[in-house]
Design a protein around this motif. Sequence first.
Motif: not given
Length: 112
Positions: A88-107
Amino acid sequence: MTAPTRHPMDPEPAPSTKARAVFALGVVALLTGALVGGVIPATVALVLARQVRRQAYAAGGYLLGAAWVRRGERLAWAGIVLALTALVVASIAGLLHLAGTTGGQDFDSNTD
């Protein structure tokens, strides 16, 4: 008064070797539970504990080691809980890591 004696045909109480194996596997499950590898020895310990209980019932009280089995089962369940907590801790850490990355185009800053 004399103490009641056993019947001469009664067998001698014998320690269960599987009971000590359940305890040893429970300790291994607890020690490796946080690394998720404790699930395997915990499962084996719980299966062996079930066999020991059946054999002890069939032996009619002449098979010793119930305390070792109880301790081993508790340690095995603790190892399983540690493994689940680590997942559970590893999956929460993985989700937080994915949420912190910038996804999409940077204008640029001057683009609306």
